[in-house]
Write a protein that holds these residues in place. Structure first.
Motif, PDB file in Angstrom:
ATOM      1  N   ILE A  55     -17.980  18.074  36.662  1.00 18.97           N
ATOM      2  CA  ILE A  55     -19.512  17.952  36.091  1.00 18.97           C
ATOM      3  C   ILE A  55     -19.800  19.769  36.208  1.00 18.97           C
ATOM      4  N   GLY A  62     -19.016  20.870  32.738  1.00 21.57           N
ATOM      5  CA  GLY A  62     -18.010  19.838  32.235  1.00 21.57           C
ATOM      6  C   GLY A  62     -18.884  19.318  31.385  1.00 21.57           C
ATOM      7  N   LEU A  63     -20.180  19.094  31.244  1.00 18.73           N
ATOM      8  CA  LEU A  63     -20.700  18.107  29.874  1.00 18.73           C
ATOM      9  C   LEU A  63     -21.050  18.504  29.269  1.00 18.73           C
ATOM     10  N   ALA A  66     -17.265  18.780  27.701  1.00 16.70           N
ATOM     11  CA  ALA A  66     -16.658  17.387  26.956  1.00 16.70           C
ATOM     12  C   ALA A  66     -17.711  17.479  25.784  1.00 16.70           C
ATOM     13  N   MET A  80     -14.368  12.540  33.682  1.00 17.08           N
ATOM     14  CA  MET A  80     -15.290  13.837  34.835  1.00 17.08           C
ATOM     15  C   MET A  80     -15.012  13.497  36.336  1.00 17.08           C
ATOM     16  N   THR A  82     -15.903  14.456  40.257  1.00 14.74           N
ATOM     17  CA  THR A  82     -17.129  14.797  40.834  1.00 14.74           C
ATOM     18  C   THR A  82     -17.494  14.344  41.881  1.00 14.74           C
ATOM     19  N   TYR A  89     -25.746  11.501  36.169  1.00 13.22           N
ATOM     20  CA  TYR A  89     -24.245  11.850  35.786  1.00 13.22           C
ATOM     21  C   TYR A  89     -23.435  11.364  35.035  1.00 13.22           C
ATOM     22  N   ARG A  92     -24.912  10.491  31.905  1.00 16.20           N
ATOM     23  CA  ARG A  92     -24.525  11.535  30.236  1.00 16.20           C
ATOM     24  C   ARG A  92     -23.253  11.721  30.046  1.00 16.20           C
ATOM     25  N   ALA A  93     -22.436  11.755  30.929  1.00 13.19           N
ATOM     26  CA  ALA A  93     -20.904  11.692  30.922  1.00 13.19           C
ATOM     27  C   ALA A  93     -20.200  11.084  29.467  1.00 13.19           C
ATOM     28  N   ALA A  98     -17.061  10.831  27.493  1.00 10.94           N
ATOM     29  CA  ALA A  98     -15.548  10.758  28.767  1.00 10.94           C
ATOM     30  C   ALA A  98     -15.190   9.442  29.014  1.00 10.94           C
ATOM     31  N   PHE A 101     -14.621   8.562  35.144  1.00 10.09           N
ATOM     32  CA  PHE A 101     -15.098   9.330  36.164  1.00 10.09           C
ATOM     33  C   PHE A 101     -14.460   8.779  37.438  1.00 10.09           C
TER      34      PHE A 101
END
Length: 216
Positions: A55, A62-63, A66, A80, A82, A89, A92-93, A98, A101
């Motif tokens: 991220i 990374g966001l 993506a 993701m 991280t 995070y 938002r991912a 995404a 995670f």
């Protein structure tokens, strides 16, 4: 063979993650990147099944990567990776599409399992943050009667598929359970996301939970 692009700004992290992933003979790291811009270009060149994005990266994180990949390569699944498990995070991912995670501190087996699950059509969240995701995104999704009203838009078959998505089954597993072709299941999942105005399978699973279709 699951072809994967790995992006992280720390060379030592990339070495460690690549070593873990390639210990599975079914996973191939086809390219590496030190930031989001390099990751996007690597995806353009190699068209992997999955891109694993840190991220926090310089220049282009990374966001942002993506979000761009969702437009130029929607068939490539984003996971993701991280150090951070803050709610912001995670939300938002998932909001940028995404499918997974994972935390860098997770067990190596979890990393491989996450990649394989996403490649098989399922969403995957590190167990440490799964409950956080349900709490955070649940606040933004309809609850109770409102959730059930939204579910009422679905056909009977789409409802059956949503229940199994809510239980964490992959497209292949849903196809076996409902005795459908995997392509038919993919079409149903796409229709569910479109009809319910959802971004991904995780949000669909949360809605199924809020509507009482899935418990636990």
């Amino acid at each position: 063979m699951i072809r994967l692009v790995l992006a992280d700004d720390e060379p030592m992290i990339r070495v460690g993650v690549r070593t873990i992933l390639t210990s599975d003979p079914g996973i191939e790291v086809v390219a590496e990147a030190a930031d989001g811009r390099e990751a996007v270009e690597a995806v353009r060149r190699h068209r992997p099944a999955i891109v694993l994005l840190d991220i926090r990266m310089p220049r282009f994180d990374g966001l942002a990567a993506a979000q761009e990949l969702a437009v130029i390569a929607p068939e490539v699944k984003v996971v993701m990776l991280t150090t951070f498990d803050e709610d912001e995070y995670v939300a938002r991912a998932l909001a940028v599409g995404a499918s997974g995670f994972l935390l860098k501190a997770a067990d190596p087996k979890e990393l491989i399992l996450g990649v394989r699950s996403v490649a098989d059509g399922a969403a995957f969240l590190s167990p440490r943050i799964a409950q956080k995701v349900i709490t955070r995104l649940g606040d933004g999704l309809a609850r109770g009667d409102t959730a059930r009203t939204r579910i009422a838009r679905l056909t009977a078959r789409e409802r059956d598929v949503l229940v199994l998505v809510g239980r964490g089954l992959s497209n292949q597993e849903i196809a076996r359970t409902l005795k459908l072709a995997e392509g038919t299941v993919k079409a149903h999942v796409s229709a569910i996301l479109l009809r319910l105005d959802l971004n991904n399978r995780v949000q669909a699973a949360i809605l199924a939970y809020e509507a009482g279709l899935v418990t636990g």
